[in-house]
Design an enzyme around this catalytic site. Structure first.
Site, short mmCIF file in Angstrom:
data_model
loop_
_atom_site.label_atom_id
_atom_site.label_comp_id
_atom_site.label_asym_id
_atom_site.label_seq_id
_atom_site.Cartn_x
_atom_site.Cartn_y
_atom_site.Cartn_z
N ARG A 258 0.84 -1.20 0.00
CA ARG A 258 0.00 0.00 0.00
C ARG A 258 0.87 1.25 0.00
O ARG A 258 1.85 1.33 0.73
CB ARG A 258 -0.92 0.00 1.22
CG ARG A 258 -1.86 -1.19 1.17
CD ARG A 258 -2.94 -1.13 2.20
NE ARG A 258 -3.68 -2.39 2.15
CZ ARG A 258 -4.68 -2.73 2.96
NH1 ARG A 258 -5.06 -1.87 3.91
NH2 ARG A 258 -5.29 -3.87 2.83
N ARG A 273 1.64 0.80 10.26
CA ARG A 273 1.32 1.33 8.93
C ARG A 273 2.57 1.26 8.06
O ARG A 273 3.41 2.14 8.12
CB ARG A 273 0.81 2.77 9.04
CG ARG A 273 0.12 3.30 7.79
CD ARG A 273 -0.41 4.71 7.98
NE ARG A 273 -1.46 4.80 8.98
CZ ARG A 273 -2.74 4.47 8.76
NH1 ARG A 273 -3.12 4.04 7.59
NH2 ARG A 273 -3.63 4.57 9.72
N GLU A 345 -7.29 -0.59 14.88
CA GLU A 345 -7.81 -1.57 13.93
C GLU A 345 -6.74 -2.60 13.58
O GLU A 345 -5.65 -2.27 13.12
CB GLU A 345 -8.23 -0.84 12.64
CG GLU A 345 -8.73 -1.79 11.57
CD GLU A 345 -8.68 -1.19 10.16
OE1 GLU A 345 -8.64 0.04 10.03
OE2 GLU A 345 -8.66 -1.99 9.20
N SER A 348 -10.59 -6.21 9.52
CA SER A 348 -11.85 -5.64 9.09
C SER A 348 -12.60 -6.62 8.21
O SER A 348 -12.00 -7.44 7.52
CB SER A 348 -11.57 -4.28 8.44
OG SER A 348 -12.02 -4.21 7.15
N ARG A 385 0.21 -6.13 12.23
CA ARG A 385 -0.62 -5.54 13.28
C ARG A 385 -0.91 -6.54 14.40
O ARG A 385 -0.98 -6.18 15.57
CB ARG A 385 -1.92 -5.02 12.67
CG ARG A 385 -1.66 -3.78 11.82
CD ARG A 385 -2.92 -3.06 11.43
NE ARG A 385 -2.55 -1.86 10.66
CZ ARG A 385 -3.42 -0.96 10.22
NH1 ARG A 385 -4.71 -1.13 10.47
NH2 ARG A 385 -3.01 0.10 9.56
#
Length: 421
Positions: A258, A273, A345, A348, A385
């Site tokens: 990403r 991130r 988070e 999801s 994460r």
RNA sequence: GGAGAGAUGGCUGAGUGGUUGAAAGCGCUCGACUCGAAAUCGAGUAGGCAGACUAACAUCUGUCUCGAGGGUUCAAAUCCCUCUCUCUCCGCCA
């Protein structure tokens, strides 16, 4: 992609949806364009019909009659060409505009402007109690010699990371644990390609709205996936699935890429991130009549994984302003992160109903009728994460990390990641 | 990277400019025969878009689609160009 028929019959549904999602789309203007487009189609088809009719007659004619007919058709071609050009412009503009339309949110999705409108559905587990000053995962990982940001930055720049030593073992343990659990639940494991064509990115709904988030390989016109959702969803593109096989459940392990455009300075450092991370993603092709049941099952499966690791978390019901364009509903699973004293988070879980299936043409046969399947996806384990959550929640006063029980058998019985000094 | 072959309906496969959206076979669906089944016989069997009709499904009409895009022509699966993919051989390579 939305149901055009529905848009024409019930534009108000979309007007409300667009407003709820804080989007700017002029439905009436698009409908006007649709009408113009259809009028052109009607005209073009009429001329084509005349041409086809003449083509059948030409070989039966001869002499002057034949020459006259051919001349007439030549003229007709000029007229047709102009109309066809206008039509293809309208079609292009129309499909560009349609590709911006969002899915219709489920009635249980809260209406809200942005992340502040998300609703806590419930909490699971308890916050861990520490009788010492907690460290963040970067401090812990660096001291343990299991993550190395500096060298990653030297080689690749910001937002890249080396995992080392026991972090590597921890990653493989997580993979084995998660796949064991998912296979028991009937998911087929896959390792997909991470480079995909634009069509796959578009079909999955990541394009055009979020296109700037993904890396493009200019020379080859391929894109690096941001999630295995893309190859998983496109896996059955243009197929008619056997209704008896639904729900079809897949789980894919892949690296994800990403660009994190627009998040400058946000969550810098560590595993949270990064531009590149590994993830196991679940994906289900579901019968539309059972889709919402399957979706809750998917959420439960995700929770089973996180519960097994003994983490405290909350489930968020994401609001209209914060769910993705293709999503009809989305839950985020937010794990407790002690160093930040808040929930972040780590997974999801979304139901995209028929939005992706319509773009990718994925159907099943229901008697004589062909119907679109529903598609849904959920993180099973975003390794970085998850590792961050484990490191922070399982730290001890010496800066060691206790390995969650369930992972120990996958790490040769190791119980603690210890400081080597 | 080099050389060659190919891409047609659910599948096999015919088709090199004109009623070909496409022969034939297989498969599938329905019907006949049968107590039932097999075999046999008959009929049907792609999708997108637009229009008519409809409460809707269905149906009907037109149009587009023979790997993708463009071109030639009154007319293209068929001729020309570009691209993509697949297969075979050689080279390179984890």
């Amino acid at each position: 992609m939305i149901d055009l028929e529905l848009l024409r019959k019930n534009p108000d549904i979309f007007k409300t949806e667009i407003k709820n999602r804080q989007m700017k789309i002029d439905v009436d203007d698009d409908l006007k364009l649709d009408a113009e487009r259809r009028e052109l189609i009607f005209k073009v088809d009429k001329i084509r019909a005349e041409k086809n009719e003449a083509s059948k007659k030409v070989p039966l004619l001869s002499g002057q009659e034949k020459q006259e007919m051919i001349a007439r058709m030549k003229n007709l071609n000029n007229e047709l060409k102009g109309l066809e050009e206008r039509l293809s412009e309208k079609e292009k503009e129309f499909s560009d505009r349609m590709s911006l339309y969002p899915n219709i949110a489920h009635e249980s999705v809260p209406v809200g402007r942005d992340e502040s409108g998300n609703v806590v559905a419930y909490f699971v587990g308890d916050k861990p109690v520490f009788d010492f000053k907690v460290k963040n995962h970067i401090e812990i990982g660096s001291a343990l010699g299991i993550i190395d940001e500096e060298r990653a930055s030297k080689i690749s720049g910001a937002r890249f990371i080396f995992l080392k030593n026991d972090a590597v073992r921890l990653q493989f343990a997580l993979i084995l644990y998660v796949f064991d659990l998912l296979i028991k639940k009937g998911f087929s494991p896959l390792i997909p390609p991470v480079l995909v064509k634009e069509k796959a990115m578009y079909g999955t709904g990541f394009f055009p709205v979020e296109a700037s988030q993904y890396y493009k390989m200019e020379l080859d016109d391929l894109f690096l996936i941001g999630t295995a959702e893309v190859p998983l969803c496109a896996y059955h593109a243009d197929e008619i699935l056997d209704v008896n096989l639904l729900p079809l459940k897949y789980a894919a392990y892949s690296t994800c890429f990403r660009r994190e455009a627009g998040s400058y300075g946000k969550d810098m450092g560590g595993l949270f991130r990064v531009h590149q991370f590994d993830k196991i993603e679940m994906f289900i092709f579901s019968h539309p009549d059972k889709s919402w049941d399957d979706y809750e099952m998917l959420r439960e499966t995700l929770e089973n994984i996180v519960k097994g690791l003994g983490l405290h978390y909350r489930i968020m019901n994401m609001c209209t302003g914060d769910i993705g364009t293709p999503n009809a509903k989305k839950y985020d699973l937010e794990a407790w992160i002690p160093s930040q004293n808040t929930y972040r988070e780590i997974a999801s879980c979304s139901n995209d109903t028929d939005f992706q299936a319509r773009r990718l043409n994925i159907k099943f046969k229901d008697g004589d009728k062909k119907r679109l399947v529903h598609t849904m996806n959920s993180t099973a384990c975003a390794i970085g994460r998850m590792m961050m959550a484990i490191m922070e929640n399982y730290q001890d006063s010496k800066g060691n990390v206790i390995i969650p029980d369930i992972l120990r058998k996958y790490m040769g019985g190791m119980e603690v990641i210890k400081n080597k000094d």
